[in-house]
Design a protein around this motif. Structure first.
Motif, short mmCIF file in Angstrom:
data_model
loop_
_atom_site.label_atom_id
_atom_site.label_comp_id
_atom_site.label_asym_id
_atom_site.label_seq_id
_atom_site.Cartn_x
_atom_site.Cartn_y
_atom_site.Cartn_z
N UNK B 562 -32.65 10.84 -16.11
CA UNK B 562 -31.27 10.39 -16.08
C UNK B 562 -30.85 10.19 -17.53
N UNK B 563 -29.85 10.93 -17.97
CA UNK B 563 -29.41 10.88 -19.37
C UNK B 563 -30.58 10.98 -20.34
N UNK B 564 -31.54 11.85 -19.98
CA UNK B 564 -32.62 12.10 -20.92
C UNK B 564 -33.79 11.14 -20.82
N UNK B 565 -33.66 10.12 -19.98
CA UNK B 565 -34.80 9.20 -19.82
C UNK B 565 -35.48 9.50 -18.48
N UNK B 566 -36.80 9.42 -18.43
CA UNK B 566 -37.47 9.70 -17.15
C UNK B 566 -37.18 8.62 -16.11
N UNK B 567 -36.81 9.06 -14.91
CA UNK B 567 -36.71 8.13 -13.79
C UNK B 567 -38.12 7.71 -13.39
N UNK B 568 -38.21 6.80 -12.45
CA UNK B 568 -39.54 6.33 -12.06
C UNK B 568 -39.84 6.70 -10.62
N UNK B 569 -41.14 6.72 -10.29
CA UNK B 569 -41.58 6.90 -8.91
C UNK B 569 -42.62 5.84 -8.60
N UNK B 570 -42.75 5.54 -7.31
CA UNK B 570 -43.78 4.59 -6.87
C UNK B 570 -44.79 5.35 -6.04
N UNK B 571 -46.06 5.13 -6.34
CA UNK B 571 -47.12 5.77 -5.56
C UNK B 571 -47.31 4.97 -4.28
N UNK B 572 -46.89 5.55 -3.13
CA UNK B 572 -46.95 4.76 -1.89
C UNK B 572 -48.38 4.43 -1.48
N UNK B 573 -49.35 5.16 -2.01
CA UNK B 573 -50.74 4.92 -1.61
C UNK B 573 -51.29 3.65 -2.25
N UNK B 574 -50.72 3.25 -3.38
CA UNK B 574 -51.26 2.06 -4.03
C UNK B 574 -50.29 0.88 -4.02
N UNK B 575 -49.00 1.14 -3.70
CA UNK B 575 -48.02 0.04 -3.65
C UNK B 575 -48.42 -0.95 -2.58
N UNK B 576 -48.39 -2.25 -2.90
CA UNK B 576 -48.78 -3.26 -1.92
C UNK B 576 -47.56 -3.86 -1.23
N UNK B 577 -46.36 -3.44 -1.63
CA UNK B 577 -45.16 -3.97 -0.99
C UNK B 577 -44.81 -5.38 -1.42
N UNK B 578 -45.08 -5.73 -2.65
CA UNK B 578 -44.88 -7.12 -3.09
C UNK B 578 -43.40 -7.45 -3.29
N UNK B 579 -42.54 -6.47 -3.39
CA UNK B 579 -41.08 -6.59 -3.51
C UNK B 579 -40.58 -6.93 -4.92
N UNK B 580 -41.47 -7.18 -5.86
CA UNK B 580 -41.03 -7.66 -7.17
C UNK B 580 -40.16 -6.61 -7.89
N UNK B 581 -40.57 -5.34 -7.88
CA UNK B 581 -39.79 -4.33 -8.59
C UNK B 581 -38.43 -4.14 -7.90
N UNK B 582 -38.42 -4.29 -6.56
CA UNK B 582 -37.15 -4.14 -5.84
C UNK B 582 -36.20 -5.27 -6.23
N UNK B 583 -36.75 -6.46 -6.46
CA UNK B 583 -35.89 -7.59 -6.86
C UNK B 583 -35.33 -7.37 -8.26
N UNK B 584 -36.11 -6.73 -9.11
CA UNK B 584 -35.72 -6.65 -10.51
C UNK B 584 -34.78 -5.47 -10.77
N UNK B 585 -34.76 -4.49 -9.88
CA UNK B 585 -33.99 -3.27 -10.13
C UNK B 585 -32.49 -3.57 -10.13
N UNK B 586 -31.80 -3.28 -11.23
CA UNK B 586 -30.38 -3.62 -11.31
C UNK B 586 -29.49 -2.70 -10.49
N UNK B 587 -29.99 -1.55 -10.05
CA UNK B 587 -29.14 -0.65 -9.30
C UNK B 587 -29.59 -0.50 -7.85
N UNK B 588 -30.51 -1.36 -7.42
CA UNK B 588 -30.95 -1.35 -6.02
C UNK B 588 -31.57 -0.02 -5.63
N UNK B 589 -32.23 0.60 -6.59
CA UNK B 589 -32.79 1.93 -6.32
C UNK B 589 -34.14 1.86 -5.65
N UNK B 590 -34.74 0.66 -5.62
CA UNK B 590 -36.08 0.54 -5.03
C UNK B 590 -35.95 -0.08 -3.65
#
Ligand SMILES: Cc1ncc(C[n+]2csc(CCOP(=O)(O)OP(=O)(O)O)c2C)c(N)n1
Lengths: 288, 609
Positions: B562-590
């Motif tokens: 996005x505008x030259x910066x790499x977007x991010x991905x989450x590895x579903x095999x290792x994600x524990x579902x803690x919700x922290x990144x979803x809370x921190x995301x300013x655009x609700x992308x998680x």
């Protein structure tokens, strides 16, 4: 002293390095050899490097392999294969799963967005007189129905290079893996043992690497002081910690050099007091 | 791994730690104590899988030593295990236990960590044996680890002395063949009341010290017994005195050299050493860490060489022993066998996906706190990207150091002590009492993940569980802090970012000692916790990198930008579902993974770049 053979198994925490080396040790014991195997537990398990030195023969002294003396290196992850390569003897064999586990620290460069993860270039390793057996064991394991047996597929490949019979391997394997996984592990082992040279990838395998940019870009953050009421949202959320509140509780740019132009501050400012502009530097050159 | 370590009678491939447990078991040990610490932890864990032995994780090493000594005076054989720095904690009892002597055999295991694979220092605990005037045994592999442990109980009873069995990480975590024997059942000697021996008043202790010294000379003769001393005369040009795993490195690198292998390294069998010295032309000592043997032998006037050629720091290896003998001139420089290095990524240890320690340190960083840290998984918050810790010295040091720093009055921000639950109970409680007593203006953050995570998830008094999983009373941390006089005690869920920030900010503003307890179980131990994973909706990700600041290993760069910066991905095999990144995301992308777990897409488990 009879010939002692050296096998180094490496990977990342959780990949099954220790289980794989338990299986090899069990085969060696069945064959009547003395065995020592050495690994380090503890801190290393927190997503760090995991290794197991395994030595077998009529009489084994040192539990550690000397550099340049491993007959084979079994790597469950690409960058770990490279880390331990200096332990391999000239002409030694590398059996490697072409899988990547990218540590967070490799993705920290926010100026050029360069990943510190090494290119998956098998030919570069072959050029060092190493016989490389590279395959996508992780993918083959998933096709079998359980990603975790990737290590057993690699053992199957390795088994072709060692002196033990298929029966010895399969007995040892069945004794060591959890009972309810014996069948799938046997399938995985046989698959690995039958993988033909053609299925080893010849060159670098086609993988999608993160984009890499050569030239850092520069941004300017403009804050209209009169509109700022000092709520601190931009300060708390700036990923690069460029912003701060000054003594009059107004947002200020602390370290403009770190701004990546993400514009969160501009998007979230309730008072529309912030604008981010890109400064013209040289053209950013983009490589794939 | 799945072998039934302690039941069959046969030859098994055991780690040094399992072998020690087996040796103690065969010796009929009745009470085994310890506090977890790499590389010693698996000894008690292996013993806990047997019957007939009382096994406990003690509150700390001092308590472990006291319990073991008490059991020994009660007439049964007792084992006490710890990592090297644990013996510093237990040293108070250990030093005087040398005076009291024992009832039933008492064996203390110190697991040293040359190279600091997982420790804060690499002290050489062989000096503790000399310091306390007790015998020191050093096994060289698993087989000896079992045998020496068994014999150590006999030595302890025969000479009325605690025995120090010293191993290193390499011995503890190497598997080798061990022949199993049956369990002896020595009859309890019973408790014998003997205040002159067990009440160390000055008047009685003054009578015990001469006993300690005369015991030492009898032990010196005993050090030459064949169980512990091995002469291997081969080529006389080079003689090597060595012990522990170094013996095997020497045999590997110099198979023709003459070797005197010591099993008991304090006190030393000096007569035999002198005799060996006369047989060889040039005499070397090969030992890891300090010149412990070398100095004693030089003090006896022996012409030995050692640390001039072999490093005094770090772990030795066959490579380093070879290099040493090349420098000596005994070996030719090995033709360069190692191939050239190919650059690769560093891979330091990191906090796990879903680790409840992440958010509190994010808050401390953003609040500009000066953080006196402590020892545990959370010490990793000192590294990138959190970098939110200023000090870490020894178990429990955080609170006392924070008091000192606050009293110094020079800290550039609010002073916070951050300490894990197991560490708090181990050595933090007296310091908290002190902080209240001194009315220090500090915040104490107790990171309560309900386990001793760093060492693999052992229970502690706060968990209400025993080493075998049994129920017992659980320590109430909140009541304890209140009883210590802390007025401001707040409990918060560290998965709730806003609540955690507020709780820590309030505590910082509180005048005097304030405690924040973050309650959230470790995701890895004692049980693995996996909730439904999250995914990144690529259309919504603006590649701001805020979630990358968490250092979560499940999040990495995508191939999309996005505008030259790499977007991010989450590895579903290792994600524990803690919700922290979803809370921190300013655009609700998680957002929550659309279908429940077990469908981790085609490339699950493989972080994509
Ligand atoms: C004196 C001493 N004993 C034992 C250890 C080993 N050790 C390191 S961290 C730790 C405990 C960590 O538990 P906790 O404080 O609950 O933090 P967690 O790892 O669970 O986050 C232990 C026992 C040590 N370093 N020093």
């Amino acid at each position: 002293m009879g010939e002692v053979r050296n096998l180094l198994i490496v990977g990342v925490g959780g990949q099954g390095v220790v289980l794989a080396s338990d299986i090899v040790a069990a085969v060696c014991l069945r064959h009547g050899y003395d065995v020592k195997k050495s690994e380090v537990h503890g801190m290393a398990q927190r997503g760090g490097v995991v290794y197991s030195h395994l030595r077998y023969g009529p009489n084994v002294h040192s539990p550690l392999i000397e550099r340049g003396r491993a007959d084979a290196l079994l790597a469950l992850e690409w960058s770990e294969a490279l880390r331990w390569l200096p332990y391999l003897r000239p002409g030694g064999v590398l059996v490697v799963d072409m899988v990547r586990s990218i540590p967070p620290i490799a993705l920290r460069d926010r100026m050029t967005w360069k990943s510190a993860y090494p290119p998956m270039d098998v030919d570069q390793v072959r050029a060092l007189q190493v016989e490389v057996c590279a395959c996508n064991a992780g993918q083959l394991a998933e096709e079998l129905g359980n990603r975790k047996v990737a290590n057993t597929i690699l053992l199957g490949i390795l088994s072709n290079l060692l002196e033990f019979s298929q029966e010895e391997w399969e007995e040892a394997l069945s004794a060591v893996v959890p009972p309810h996984t014996v069948d799938i592990n046997l399938q995985a082992f046989r698959l690995g043992r039958s993988v033909h040279a053609e299925r080893f990838t010849a060159g670098g395998i086609p993988v999608d690497l993160p984009p890499t940019y050569g030239v850092p870009r520069r941004f300017r953050v403009e804050i209209v002081e009169a509109w700022c009421k000092g709520c601190g949202i931009c300060v708390r959320l700036c990923p690069e910690e460029c912003l701060r509140l000054d003594s009059r509780e107004r947002a200020k740019v602390g370290d403009p050099g770190r701004c990546t132009g993400c514009q969160i501050c501009q998007l979230l400012c309730p008072d529309f007091a912030i604008a981010v502009h890109e400064e013209q530097v040289e053209e950013a050159s983009i490589r794939g | 791994m799945r072998q039934h370590v302690l039941t069959q009678r046969e030859r098994l491939l055991l780690t040094g730690n399992e072998a020690i447990a087996r040796g103690a078991y065969e010796a009929g040990v009745k009470v085994a104590t310890g506090y977890p610490g790499t590389p010693s932890t698996e000894i008690l864990e292996a013993l806990a899988r047997t019957e007939d032995v009382y096994v406990e994780w003690s509150t700390n090493e001092k308590v472990a030593m006291d319990v073991a000594l008490g059991a020994s005076l009660g007439g049964v054989r007792a084992l006490c295990t710890m990592k090297h720095v644990g013996l510093n904690v237990a040293a108070d009892t250990f030093m005087t236990a040398s005076y009291t002597g024992v009832g039933g055999g008492l064996v203390v295991v110190s697991a040293d960590d040359p190279g600091m694979h997982s420790s804060q220092n690499e002290q050489d605990n062989r000096y503790y044996a000399k310091f306390a005037a007790v015998p020191l045994l050093e096994p060289s592999d698993s087989s000896e680890a079992k045998e020496f442990t068994r014999l150590a109980f006999e030595v302890s009873e025969r000479f009325d002395v605690p025995v120090l069995l010293r191993i290193t990480t390499r011995i503890a975590h190497t598997r080798g063949l061990v022949e199993l024997g049956p369990r002896q059942e020595p009859a309890s000697m019973g408790y014998v009341r003997d205040p002159r021996k067990y009440v160390m008043l000055p008047a009685y202790a003054q009578k015990r010290h001469p006993v300690v010294l005369s015991r030492l000379s009898r032990l010196q003769e005993f050090a030459a017994s064949p169980e512990f001393l091995r002469w291997e005369l081969r080529d006389r040009a080079v003689g090597v005195i060595t012990s522990g795993v170094c013996y095997h490195y020497v045999r590997e690198v110099l198979p023709e050299a003459s070797v005197l292998k010591l099993g008991m390294t304090y006190p030393l069998p000096l007569e035999q050493i002198r005799a060996f010295a006369r047989e060889v032309e040039r005499l070397f000592v090969v030992e890891e860490l300090e010149p412990f043997l070398e100095e004693m032998l030089k003090a006896e006037g022996l012409a030995v060489e050692g640390k001039a050629f072999f490093p005094r720091q770090g772990e030795l290896s066959p490579d380093l022993v070879r290099e040493g003998f090349v420098r000596v001139g005994v070996l030719l420089p090995a033709e360069s066998r190692a191939m050239s290095e190919v650059p690769t990524t560093p891979r330091p240890p990191v906090l796990c996906p879903g680790c409840p320690h992440i958010v509190p340190f994010l808050a401390l960083r953003r609040l500009g706190a000066v953080v006196c840290g402590d020892i545990g998984c959370y010490t990793l918050a000192a590294l990138e990207p959190l970098q939110a810790m200023d000090t870490c010295v020894a178990m429990g040091s955080s609170i006392g150091m924070a008091v000192g720093l606050a009293k110094a009055g020079s800290a550039p921000g609010p002073v916070v002590a951050a300490i894990g639950d197991s560490t708090f109970i181990h050595a933090g409680i007296p310091a908290l009492v002190d902080a209240v007593y001194k009315q220090a203006d500090i915040t104490v953050l107790i990171l309560n993940n309900g386990t001793t995570a760093m060492t693999g998830g052992q229970p502690h008094p706060g968990t209400g569980l025993t080493i075998r999983g049994g129920q017992t009373k659980a320590l109430d941390l909140v009541a304890l802090c209140r009883a210590a006089g802390v007025e401001h005690v707040h409990v918060v869920d560290p998965y709730d970012i806003a609540a955690t920030f507020v709780a820590i900010e309030e505590a910082i503003h509180h005048q005097g000692v304030a405690v924040v307890i973050t309650n959230r179980p470790c995701v890895e131990a004692p049980v693995k916790i996996r909730d439904n994973p999250f995914i990144v909706v690529p259309q919504k990700c603006i590649a701001c990198q805020l979630c990358m600041n968490l250092g979560c290993p499940s999040i990495s760069w995508s191939v999309e930008t996005y505008e030259g910066r790499p977007k991010v991905v989450i590895d579903p095999a290792t994600c524990t579902g803690c919700t922290v990144c979803a809370q921190i995301c300013p655009t609700d992308a998680i957002q929550l993974f659309p279908s429940p777990r077990a469908v981790p897409g085609e490339k699950a488990g493989q972080s994509r770049g």
